[in-house]
Motif scaffolding. Structure first.
Motif, PDB file in Angstrom:
ATOM      1  N   ILE A 156     -55.108  48.684  53.619  1.00  0.00           N
ATOM      2  CA  ILE A 156     -54.451  48.321  55.233  1.00  0.00           C
ATOM      3  C   ILE A 156     -55.329  46.732  55.520  1.00  0.00           C
ATOM      4  O   ILE A 156     -54.651  46.040  55.683  1.00  0.00           O
ATOM      5  N   ASP A 157     -56.264  46.952  55.034  1.00  0.00           N
ATOM      6  CA  ASP A 157     -57.662  45.334  55.136  1.00  0.00           C
ATOM      7  C   ASP A 157     -56.499  44.410  54.697  1.00  0.00           C
ATOM      8  O   ASP A 157     -56.777  43.080  54.884  1.00  0.00           O
ATOM      9  N   LEU A 158     -56.388  44.600  53.116  1.00  0.00           N
ATOM     10  CA  LEU A 158     -55.651  43.642  51.750  1.00  0.00           C
ATOM     11  C   LEU A 158     -54.449  43.368  53.219  1.00  0.00           C
ATOM     12  O   LEU A 158     -54.135  42.223  52.796  1.00  0.00           O
ATOM     13  N   LEU A 159     -53.208  44.278  53.173  1.00  0.00           N
ATOM     14  CA  LEU A 159     -52.749  44.285  53.471  1.00  0.00           C
ATOM     15  C   LEU A 159     -51.582  43.470  54.547  1.00  0.00           C
ATOM     16  O   LEU A 159     -51.471  42.317  55.424  1.00  0.00           O
ATOM     17  N   ALA A 160     -53.435  43.474  55.612  1.00  0.00           N
ATOM     18  CA  ALA A 160     -53.362  42.705  56.895  1.00  0.00           C
ATOM     19  C   ALA A 160     -53.305  41.065  56.975  1.00  0.00           C
ATOM     20  O   ALA A 160     -53.469  40.153  58.187  1.00  0.00           O
ATOM     21  N   ALA A 161     -53.603  40.558  55.966  1.00  0.00           N
ATOM     22  CA  ALA A 161     -53.568  39.308  55.571  1.00  0.00           C
ATOM     23  C   ALA A 161     -52.191  38.595  55.434  1.00  0.00           C
ATOM     24  O   ALA A 161     -52.251  37.158  55.792  1.00  0.00           O
ATOM     25  N   ALA A 162     -50.995  39.267  55.696  1.00  0.00           N
ATOM     26  CA  ALA A 162     -49.484  39.035  55.804  1.00  0.00           C
ATOM     27  C   ALA A 162     -49.421  40.154  56.967  1.00  0.00           C
ATOM     28  O   ALA A 162     -48.688  41.396  56.112  1.00  0.00           O
ATOM     29  N   PRO A 163     -49.400  40.083  57.582  1.00  0.00           N
ATOM     30  CA  PRO A 163     -48.918  41.158  58.982  1.00  0.00           C
ATOM     31  C   PRO A 163     -48.204  41.021  59.252  1.00  0.00           C
ATOM     32  O   PRO A 163     -47.549  42.517  59.817  1.00  0.00           O
ATOM     33  N   ASP A 164     -47.314  40.151  59.443  1.00  0.00           N
ATOM     34  CA  ASP A 164     -46.067  40.094  59.747  1.00  0.00           C
ATOM     35  C   ASP A 164     -44.377  40.371  59.073  1.00  0.00           C
ATOM     36  O   ASP A 164     -44.579  39.047  58.019  1.00  0.00           O
ATOM     37  N   PHE A 165     -43.619  41.171  59.327  1.00  0.00           N
ATOM     38  CA  PHE A 165     -42.762  40.977  58.248  1.00  0.00           C
ATOM     39  C   PHE A 165     -42.119  40.311  58.092  1.00  0.00           C
ATOM     40  O   PHE A 165     -41.593  39.822  57.441  1.00  0.00           O
ATOM     41  N   THR A 166     -42.042  39.911  58.847  1.00  0.00           N
ATOM     42  CA  THR A 166     -40.257  38.544  59.486  1.00  0.00           C
ATOM     43  C   THR A 166     -40.762  36.872  57.870  1.00  0.00           C
ATOM     44  O   THR A 166     -40.355  36.312  57.457  1.00  0.00           O
ATOM     45  N   ASP A 167     -42.545  37.345  58.097  1.00  0.00           N
ATOM     46  CA  ASP A 167     -43.327  36.406  56.572  1.00  0.00           C
ATOM     47  C   ASP A 167     -42.562  37.430  55.251  1.00  0.00           C
ATOM     48  O   ASP A 167     -43.764  37.272  54.786  1.00  0.00           O
ATOM     49  N   HIS A 168     -41.681  37.121  54.464  1.00  0.00           N
ATOM     50  CA  HIS A 168     -41.236  38.089  54.336  1.00  0.00           C
ATOM     51  C   HIS A 168     -41.925  37.712  52.937  1.00  0.00           C
ATOM     52  O   HIS A 168     -42.228  39.016  51.737  1.00  0.00           O
ATOM     53  N   HIS A 169     -41.896  36.645  51.910  1.00  0.00           N
ATOM     54  CA  HIS A 169     -42.593  36.103  50.922  1.00  0.00           C
ATOM     55  C   HIS A 169     -43.953  36.668  50.869  1.00  0.00           C
ATOM     56  O   HIS A 169     -43.980  37.728  50.054  1.00  0.00           O
ATOM     57  N   ARG A 170     -44.500  36.527  51.468  1.00  0.00           N
ATOM     58  CA  ARG A 170     -46.300  37.213  51.982  1.00  0.00           C
ATOM     59  C   ARG A 170     -45.929  38.869  52.559  1.00  0.00           C
ATOM     60  O   ARG A 170     -46.894  39.260  51.016  1.00  0.00           O
ATOM     61  N   TYR A 171     -45.818  38.917  52.711  1.00  0.00           N
ATOM     62  CA  TYR A 171     -45.414  40.394  52.873  1.00  0.00           C
ATOM     63  C   TYR A 171     -45.021  41.451  51.867  1.00  0.00           C
ATOM     64  O   TYR A 171     -45.553  42.104  51.796  1.00  0.00           O
TER      65      TYR A 171
END
Length: 397
Positions: free
Chosen positions: A232-247
């Protein structure tokens, strides 16, 4: 007043007249008879090419199959077979033979980023051909695709249901906008982790937010809690699903980190212990795919998809905080429970007591409704809690 359908209408059926793999097809072909069978989505244009010239095919249905030439299909029709070929120009199969995997939906991301993914390309095609109101050719292609997903879903869940029963399937609903790393996201992930470890098949709507978190928990069910926190901590670096590529990139990085981790396999449905099931729709294709489910039953029809989730979740449903979509699911599920449409239902767990009693007080409507069910007072199935472990206890005892 509606009454429940007969049991044989709602229970899964085993269709023994369907052929969905090349091995099955070759074995049946050796008998010289395909009469009355349905052959689905096979590549019969690949070596070794099957010799169909002397085979009995009266009443055989070939749907979504590819042949070495059009003449082969025409000859089958002349001899009494029904042939529905794959539609040309579609980026998706008109008769999928299996549920999607995360790898299949994400195919193309490495080379072309989010826009190059299979999942995104199908969505863009869907939008370009009318979206939820497609033209005739597209509508037929989508209906055939969704029927194939229906069929594959039945095949995929059969082993699990045979081993654990329908009361082992738990639905988890909640907001798509919940950010990675937030308390609500972590709570949903722990819930999925605990349920999968308790031999429950976690089913979600396949979107981001709460849905992704629950599938993530199930994906890491064989790992210690510390690894779930680390993921979860790793995923939290790209928290917002609207940032499609980073998410999407963050999800694939977490998958890569755990790709080589040995996993327990209790049944033929081992994928259920490695992410559970997600049932999304291309109606919401503007949201990035949830890549932590073990299998993904992705539909074009949102109505079929919603009904399918609630039909499967006979072991109870958890409603995490959400808005209009989640509230719709609450009362759609309640309708099924009230009328016994799909048989006995499990517990209704509302996570976050304050949210569901004050901000969106659905309990005040739901409890008297279920109390008036023609099958007796069902209001005791409603539970409000702020404690994930209490929710798990209610769903597993």
């Amino acid at each position: 007043m509606p009454t429940p359908p007969p049991a044989d209408v709602i229970e899964p059926h085993l269709h023994t007249d369907e052929i969905q793999t090349r091995d099955e097809f070759d074995r049946q072909l050796a008998t010289g008879r395909l009469t009355g069978l349905t052959v689905q989505g096979l590549r019969l244009d690949l070596d070794p090419l099957p010799d169909l010239t002397g085979v009995e095919v009266a009443g055989t249905l070939f749907v979504g199959c590819r042949f070495a030439s059009r003449d082969v299909g025409a000859d089958l029709v002349r001899r009494g077979a029904n042939v529905v070929p794959p539609f040309s120009g579609l980026p998706y199969p008109t008769q999928p033979t299996h549920l999607y995997t995360p790898e299949e939906l994400a195919a193309g991301f490495t080379e072309g980023g989010f826009a190059g993914m299979y999942d995104t390309r199908v969505y863009e095609h869907y939008r370009a051909h009318g979206g939820a109101l497609p033209d005739v050719k597209e509508a037929l292609g989508q209906r055939l695709h969704d029927h194939g997903v229906d069929n594959a879903l039945g095949d995929a869940t059969r082993a699990w249901l045979a081993a654990y029963g329908p009361q082992s399937v738990v639905g988890i609903m909640g907001g798509h906008a919940v950010r990675r790393g937030s308390p609500a996201y972590r709570m949903a992930a722990v819930l999925g982790w605990e349920l999968a470890r308790a031999d429950r098949l976690v089913v979600t709507g396949g979107g981001p937010g709460v849905m992704e978190a629950a599938n993530l928990g199930a994906y890491l069910a064989d790992q210690p809690a510390a690894e779930l926190t680390a993921a979860i901590d790793l995923l939290a670096a790209a928290p917002d699903f609207t940032d499609h590529h980073r998410y999407t990139a963050a999800a694939l990085a977490v998958r890569q980190r755990y790709a080589g981790v040995p996993r327990q396999r209790g049944t033929d449905a081992g994928w259920a212990r490695a992410g559970g099931l997600a049932i999304p729709t291309w109606l919401y294709g503007h949201e990035p795919a949830n890549l932590f489910a073990g299998r993904i039953a992705k539909y074009f029809s949102n109505a079929i998809r919603e009904d399918t989730i609630l039909r499967l979740a006979r072991g109870g449903i958890v409603f995490a905080p959400g808005r209009a979509g989640t509230v719709q699911e609450v009362f759609q599920a309640a309708t099924k429970t009230y009328y016994g449409t799909d048989g006995a239902s499990g517990a209704y767990i509302f996570l976050d007591r304050g949210y569901w009693t004050t901000e969106l007080p659905v309990e005040s409507l739901l409890r008297p409704l279920l109390a008036a069910s023609p099958f007796g007072d069902l209001s005791a199935s409603i539970h409000l809690t702020d404690d994930v472990r209490e929710a798990v206890r209610l769903l597993t005892t």
